[in-house]
Design a protein around this motif. Structure first.
Motif, PDB file in Angstrom:
ATOM      1  N   ARG A  95       3.705   3.013  -8.499  1.00 50.89           N
ATOM      2  CA  ARG A  95       2.485   3.309  -7.790  1.00 50.89           C
ATOM      3  C   ARG A  95       2.561   4.107  -6.697  1.00 50.89           C
ATOM      4  NH1 ARG A  95       3.513  -0.331  -3.009  1.00 50.89           N
ATOM      5  NH2 ARG A  95       4.419  -2.187  -3.565  1.00 50.89           N
ATOM      6  N   LEU A  96       3.864   4.917  -6.599  1.00 51.04           N
ATOM      7  CA  LEU A  96       3.828   5.940  -5.710  1.00 51.04           C
ATOM      8  C   LEU A  96       2.884   7.139  -6.197  1.00 51.04           C
ATOM      9  CD1 LEU A  96       7.854   5.977  -4.941  1.00 51.04           C
ATOM     10  CD2 LEU A  96       5.655   5.016  -3.550  1.00 51.04           C
ATOM     11  N   GLU A  97       2.558   8.189  -5.340  1.00 48.36           N
ATOM     12  CA  GLU A  97       2.073   9.320  -5.673  1.00 48.36           C
ATOM     13  C   GLU A  97       2.915  10.477  -5.078  1.00 48.36           C
ATOM     14  OE1 GLU A  97      -1.449   9.533  -3.335  1.00 48.36           O
ATOM     15  OE2 GLU A  97      -2.521   7.914  -4.501  1.00 48.36           O
ATOM     16  N   ASP A  98       3.791  10.406  -4.256  1.00 51.98           N
ATOM     17  CA  ASP A  98       4.757  11.382  -3.722  1.00 51.98           C
ATOM     18  C   ASP A  98       6.146  10.671  -3.515  1.00 51.98           C
ATOM     19  OD1 ASP A  98       2.972  13.464  -3.311  1.00 51.98           O
ATOM     20  OD2 ASP A  98       2.254  11.913  -2.249  1.00 51.98           O
ATOM     21  N   LEU A  99       7.227  11.234  -3.906  1.00 56.57           N
ATOM     22  CA  LEU A  99       8.727  10.836  -4.213  1.00 56.57           C
ATOM     23  C   LEU A  99       9.522  11.699  -3.476  1.00 56.57           C
ATOM     24  CD1 LEU A  99      10.830   8.652  -4.561  1.00 56.57           C
ATOM     25  CD2 LEU A  99      10.872   9.455  -6.929  1.00 56.57           C
TER      26      LEU A  99
ATOM     27  N   ASN B  26       0.661  -1.122  -0.081  1.00 57.52           N
ATOM     28  CA  ASN B  26       0.040   0.122   0.012  1.00 57.52           C
ATOM     29  C   ASN B  26       0.900   1.294   0.066  1.00 57.52           C
ATOM     30  OD1 ASN B  26      -2.854  -0.789   0.023  1.00 57.52           O
ATOM     31  ND2 ASN B  26      -2.176  -1.896   1.912  1.00 57.52           N
ATOM     32  N   LEU B  27       2.133   1.134  -0.212  1.00 58.12           N
ATOM     33  CA  LEU B  27       3.038   2.244  -0.071  1.00 58.12           C
ATOM     34  C   LEU B  27       2.663   3.315  -1.284  1.00 58.12           C
ATOM     35  CD1 LEU B  27       5.360   3.199   1.598  1.00 58.12           C
ATOM     36  CD2 LEU B  27       6.731   2.543  -0.308  1.00 58.12           C
ATOM     37  N   ARG B  28       2.527   4.592  -0.787  1.00 58.48           N
ATOM     38  CA  ARG B  28       2.194   5.507  -1.808  1.00 58.48           C
ATOM     39  C   ARG B  28       3.168   6.732  -1.746  1.00 58.48           C
ATOM     40  NH1 ARG B  28       0.192   1.803  -3.373  1.00 58.48           N
ATOM     41  NH2 ARG B  28      -2.047   1.413  -4.031  1.00 58.48           N
ATOM     42  N   ARG B  29       3.910   6.829  -0.477  1.00 55.10           N
ATOM     43  CA  ARG B  29       4.799   7.812  -0.427  1.00 55.10           C
ATOM     44  C   ARG B  29       6.120   7.276   0.094  1.00 55.10           C
ATOM     45  NH1 ARG B  29       7.691  10.730   3.028  1.00 55.10           N
ATOM     46  NH2 ARG B  29       8.226  13.077   2.544  1.00 55.10           N
ATOM     47  N   LEU B  30       7.075   7.626  -0.631  1.00 58.33           N
ATOM     48  CA  LEU B  30       8.389   7.189  -0.130  1.00 58.33           C
ATOM     49  C   LEU B  30       9.829   8.332  -0.198  1.00 58.33           C
ATOM     50  CD1 LEU B  30      10.261   4.799  -0.058  1.00 58.33           C
ATOM     51  CD2 LEU B  30      10.714   4.646  -2.173  1.00 58.33           C
TER      52      LEU B  30
END
Length: 321
Positions: A239-243, A212-216
């Motif tokens: 599948r990230l939204e924010d990096l 479920n990771l979306r921000r890394l």
């Protein structure tokens, strides 16, 4: 740059300093238990009151059944004493904190102790004691232990350091955290114990361990170019939204690798402030992504190199010592 101010908020709540023993605030003057993130701290140098004693006062003064977030500030002699007694006190009080969802260990600023001098400990007992915890943060990599754990509810994990040991990175990467949405690791420098390599991040980058990771955030790193080269082909990026790759030693090499790798145009945001990019590469990166609707924080060339007389160039992470 150093950390000069305490957390203003945590877990969506404003931070509130629980009064010290001298202030002896009446319970009627305290905010509602669920309305703030309670910061409990003592003097970091030769405190007359130890942290567990301050915490015991807190348990007596506040209806802790409603407390949703706790911030552990300085404990006495943080530069040479691990927070074992702090962790033990928190674990012992778990039944008195049924609503606790956010916990931060080590909200300590430079006047109290530089980040890389904070002595930490094994934090896994806290995660095991609070299975309903949704957000956990810890500051300081010195003697930090973070073995692989399973936690069903944790949604956000932050580890801030001037140097993150490889064993900690491997432990987090091997953890079973099915609900985790946000992961933020400050990798730091080898000078302060940051000996992790890109290979230690492999399970995270592969995208299999954290469904479920979306921000890394993989930042504050002296190996930021290597991290970016790995991200360029990492399945997790899709599948990230924010990096967040900010605060590190990022040069044109790392930025060009990102631009040549997997598309980043699906991101909502990319943060790479504090970098060592040339003007041309910075402009190309920003223009390419902003044209696709990505919010980009590329800084303004705020990171400065030092050059020796022999031509040796030194570049620094944002937060080291």
């Amino acid at each position: 740059m150093t950390i000069g101010s305490h957390l203003d908020d945590f877990h969506g709540l404003p931070a509130f300093d629980f009064p010290d023993a001298d202030e002896a605030a009446a319970a009627s003057s305290l905010p509602a238990p669920e309305s703030v993130a309670w910061r409990i701290a003592v003097d970091s140098y030769d405190s007359e009151e130890q942290w567990p004693e301050a915490f015991a006062r807190f348990l007596r003064a506040v209806d802790t059944r409603g407390v949703r977030a706790l911030i552990v500030g300085a404990w006495s002699d943080v530069y040479e004493t691990a927070p074992d007694a702090v962790i033990e006190a928190l674990v012992a009080a778990r039944d008195q904190l049924p609503s606790l969802r956010g916990l931060f260990l080590g909200d300590i600023v430079m006047e109290e102790c530089e980040i890389s001098w904070i002595v930490q400990s094994d934090v896994s007992p806290l995660l095991n004691a609070f299975p309903e915890l949704e957000e956990f943060g810890v500051r300081g990599g010195n003697e930090l232990v973070f073995p692989a754990v399973r936690h069903e509810r944790l949604r956000a994990l932050t580890v801030e350091s001037g140097g993150l040991p490889a064993a900690v990175v491997r432990g987090i990467a091997a953890g079973d955290l099915p609900a985790l949405v946000s992961l933020d690791l400050w990798l730091g420098t080898s000078e302060y114990g940051g000996d992790a390599s890109v290979s230690d991040l492999a399970p995270i980058l592969a995208g299999e361990r954290l469904p479920n990771l979306r921000r890394l955030g993989l930042r504050n790193s002296e190996i930021q170019d290597e991290v970016c080269r790995a991200l360029a082909s990492a399945p997790v990026v899709a599948r990230l939204e924010d990096l967040d790759i900010s605060m590190g030693v990022l040069t044109d090499d790392g930025a060009n690798a990102l631009l040549a790798g997997r598309p980043l145009t699906h991101l909502k945001s990319l943060d790479l402030h504090h970098n060592y990019l040339g003007a041309a590469v910075r402009s190309r990166l920003v223009e390419t992504l902003e044209a696709a609707g990505v919010r980009v924080d590329a800084g303004e060339g705020d990171a400065e190199s030092d050059e020796e007389e022999d031509g040796t160039v030194w570049r620094f992470v944002a937060v080291g010592e």
